[in-house]
Motif scaffolding. Sequence first.
Motif, short mmCIF file in Angstrom:
data_model
loop_
_atom_site.label_atom_id
_atom_site.label_comp_id
_atom_site.label_asym_id
_atom_site.label_seq_id
_atom_site.Cartn_x
_atom_site.Cartn_y
_atom_site.Cartn_z
N ILE A 55 -9.95 1.58 31.85
CA ILE A 55 -10.77 0.54 31.19
C ILE A 55 -9.87 -0.54 30.60
O ILE A 55 -10.09 -1.74 30.81
CB ILE A 55 -11.65 1.17 30.09
CG1 ILE A 55 -12.72 2.07 30.70
CG2 ILE A 55 -12.30 0.08 29.24
CD1 ILE A 55 -13.51 2.89 29.69
N LEU A 56 -8.84 -0.10 29.89
CA LEU A 56 -7.95 -1.08 29.25
C LEU A 56 -7.24 -1.95 30.27
O LEU A 56 -7.07 -3.16 30.08
CB LEU A 56 -6.95 -0.37 28.33
CG LEU A 56 -7.56 0.21 27.04
CD1 LEU A 56 -6.54 1.05 26.28
CD2 LEU A 56 -8.10 -0.91 26.15
N ALA A 99 -8.40 -2.72 33.25
CA ALA A 99 -9.39 -3.65 33.82
C ALA A 99 -9.64 -4.81 32.86
O ALA A 99 -9.75 -5.96 33.29
CB ALA A 99 -10.69 -2.89 34.10
N VAL A 100 -9.70 -4.50 31.56
CA VAL A 100 -9.90 -5.58 30.59
C VAL A 100 -8.73 -6.55 30.64
O VAL A 100 -8.91 -7.77 30.67
CB VAL A 100 -10.07 -5.01 29.15
CG1 VAL A 100 -10.08 -6.14 28.13
CG2 VAL A 100 -11.32 -4.18 29.04
N LYS A 101 -7.53 -5.99 30.66
CA LYS A 101 -6.33 -6.83 30.67
C LYS A 101 -6.33 -7.77 31.87
O LYS A 101 -6.00 -8.94 31.77
CB LYS A 101 -5.10 -5.91 30.72
CG LYS A 101 -3.83 -6.57 30.22
CD LYS A 101 -2.74 -5.53 29.95
CE LYS A 101 -3.03 -4.76 28.69
NZ LYS A 101 -2.07 -3.74 28.34
N ASN A 118 -9.04 -8.72 33.63
CA ASN A 118 -10.22 -9.58 33.77
C ASN A 118 -10.45 -10.55 32.62
O ASN A 118 -11.27 -11.45 32.73
CB ASN A 118 -11.47 -8.72 33.91
CG ASN A 118 -11.46 -7.92 35.21
OD1 ASN A 118 -10.63 -8.17 36.09
ND2 ASN A 118 -12.37 -6.98 35.34
N LYS A 119 -9.75 -10.36 31.52
CA LYS A 119 -10.05 -11.21 30.36
C LYS A 119 -9.50 -12.63 30.58
O LYS A 119 -8.53 -12.82 31.30
CB LYS A 119 -9.46 -10.59 29.09
CG LYS A 119 -7.94 -10.60 29.05
CD LYS A 119 -7.40 -9.99 27.77
CE LYS A 119 -5.88 -10.01 27.78
NZ LYS A 119 -5.29 -9.51 26.55
N PRO A 120 -10.14 -13.60 29.93
CA PRO A 120 -9.63 -14.98 30.04
C PRO A 120 -8.38 -15.17 29.18
O PRO A 120 -8.01 -14.28 28.42
CB PRO A 120 -10.79 -15.80 29.49
CG PRO A 120 -11.50 -14.89 28.55
CD PRO A 120 -11.35 -13.51 29.12
N ASP A 121 -7.77 -16.35 29.29
CA ASP A 121 -6.62 -16.66 28.44
C ASP A 121 -7.02 -16.61 26.97
O ASP A 121 -8.17 -16.91 26.64
CB ASP A 121 -6.09 -18.07 28.76
CG ASP A 121 -5.47 -18.11 30.16
OD1 ASP A 121 -5.11 -17.01 30.67
OD2 ASP A 121 -5.39 -19.20 30.74
N LEU A 122 -6.07 -16.28 26.14
CA LEU A 122 -6.36 -16.08 24.71
C LEU A 122 -6.97 -17.34 24.08
O LEU A 122 -6.45 -18.44 24.21
CB LEU A 122 -5.07 -15.70 23.97
CG LEU A 122 -5.28 -15.35 22.49
CD1 LEU A 122 -6.09 -14.06 22.35
CD2 LEU A 122 -3.95 -15.22 21.78
N LEU A 123 -8.08 -17.12 23.41
CA LEU A 123 -8.72 -18.19 22.65
C LEU A 123 -8.52 -17.91 21.16
O LEU A 123 -8.50 -16.75 20.75
CB LEU A 123 -10.22 -18.23 22.97
CG LEU A 123 -10.55 -18.67 24.40
CD1 LEU A 123 -11.95 -18.24 24.80
CD2 LEU A 123 -10.39 -20.18 24.54
N PRO A 124 -8.34 -18.95 20.35
CA PRO A 124 -8.00 -18.73 18.94
C PRO A 124 -9.18 -18.22 18.12
O PRO A 124 -10.33 -18.52 18.44
CB PRO A 124 -7.58 -20.12 18.45
CG PRO A 124 -8.35 -21.05 19.33
CD PRO A 124 -8.47 -20.39 20.67
N LEU A 125 -8.88 -17.46 17.08
CA LEU A 125 -9.90 -17.10 16.09
C LEU A 125 -10.17 -18.33 15.25
O LEU A 125 -9.23 -18.99 14.80
CB LEU A 125 -9.37 -15.99 15.18
CG LEU A 125 -9.90 -14.58 15.32
CD1 LEU A 125 -9.37 -13.73 14.18
CD2 LEU A 125 -11.40 -14.52 15.38
#
Lengths: 455, 193
Positions: free
Chosen positions: B6-7, B9-11, B13-20
Amino acid sequence: MAHADEAALFNKDESKVDWHDKALWFVRQKRDKSAHKVKGWETLRDLASAIKANVMSNLDNYLVQFEENAQKNGVTVHWAADAEEHNKIVHSILQQTNVKKVVKSKSMLTEECHLNPYLEANGIEVVDTDLGERIVQLAKEVPSHIVLPAIHKTKEEVDVLFQKHLGTKPSNGDPQYLTNEARKHLRDKFLKADAAITGVNFAVADTGGIVVCTNEGNADMGAHLAKVHIACMGMEKLIPQEKHLGIFLRLLARSATGQPITTYSSHFNKPAPGTEMHIVIVDNGRTEQLNREDFRASLHCIRCGACMNTCPIYRRSGGHSYKATIPGPIGSILSPGKDLTKHSDLPFASTLCGSCSDVCPVKINIHEQLYKWRQVIVKDVPQPVVKKTVLKIAGRVLANSKMYGFAGKSARFILKHAPRFVTYSKFNAWGEARDLPEVKDDNFDTWYKKRQKHE
Amino acid sequence: MSRASILNAVKKNKPDLLPLPEIDLDVFSENIDLVKTFIGNVEFVGGRAIQLGSVENIDSEIKNLYPNATKIVSCTRDSNLGTISISKNTNPHGLETIDLAIVKGELAVAENGAVWISENDLTIRVLPFITNDLILIVNKEDIHLHMHSAYKAISKRDRTFGLFLSGPSKTADIEQCLVIGAQGAISLTVLIV
């Protein structure tokens, strides 16, 4: 059966549909009133949207952080790739702790995974303890709305159901009496349960805690009386920090029912002495959805149901017509990601009016995603011949101004002179319940040109 | 265990880091009467809030409000009406017949009528849910404008179990008719001192 056919069935009882339509619209109006009272409401929505976008872009790290913190608090964390693994994990926890009776509060995830039938097949009693969910469970149905599970049922139907299952007296559907009887019935179940299953509204990465929101108090009655508490969550329920709850809890209940907050917003961090607490983190298609750039924002959803209450299609077709765990606009963008063929009609069950996106507390562009799914579906899923042919012809006509002019002229002529039974034949779905507007001689183009000449 | 897959797959498939996002609390600040707003919201969510002159008036007020309550648990020194004493070792199932629980809330929130109570204030977690009626006592200085301020105030706590409680238990699951008293306490009174 397609959504439209299911909707047609729901529409057979006209007074019930009218009631359903108005009841949900009333909830939408309560949402408006409540939202308008909050200073900075739109800022809250912007922040919630941006926080969720950050979560999706850093989900793996937040998940690990959450797991570490939860474990430090004495909570056991489990991971499930799909519904089957989720059900097996829950069952194995129950087996290890020798549990025979389970009380469960509302969790759309366990509905999605079909946990109840799985546990029942393994000899475990599962009682849904949210009143609406208990009603649909006794009726052997599924929830038709994520916040108002039994919104499709009349009070008279509940009366009959309770007479049969709870031994109540006929009361013409007195909600006070029926709720009170359900309270007694459920008290008994809470006191006898060995384990409680709850959903998770928010999981906080920096504390490892979870928050569960209810109005009835059923999640807490279950979790604090049983010796085992299992909380099941979709992996998208994560938020980075506890202070972010301030934003999400301000939005959730106001968007859902117009309440300023749910009656109980319970923060579970450590199990009580002598009890066990488990958290099951579930993927079940979510990582795939995360990979779809156009659709990943659907994972921002906090399950308030506002998009359903405002949707002109949902209000008049009922939740069951969607044949999906999550109905309504948000369900129609989540479900195709799970099974494109099975749910290929859902993105078309919309007028694309955009009201869902307007009320969404985390600003998901729901109507745009519905439109985008349509683009995917017509490419990937075979469409009915009639629809395909009609659209192909329409495409050609619309692309050619001469043909378009001719077609318009012919249509106006026919509509004006053809007998009523031809115009209102079964091919004219629009005309089933209403008359077409009066047909004019000219279209806009000719009218405009004539007008220019006269000036 | 599917943790690793799972981890991964997330890594992948996730988009580029967006800021908080930065949270500017000034947007939410309002100059309003906190006690009045709080009382109004407790009533809006189906509860009752009463402002008392002093702590000494608590017991007479409670006796007045709940004259028939006999099995009473008091978790606060502010009230001496408790008839049943509980400890951390009390079996939660034994609280099923409690008429009234009296609990001191740590803080309250004006915008939604909620009171924050934690395990320390409750002794037994199930108490505020299983009791028939519930009384929460809060100091008027502890009423916060909004949830952001409340979370700041509880950020240093020992995290075991705690909750924001707003109003009595309720449901509208039968034809949208509001019924007070679902599975939790059937009434809530907040005493402000």
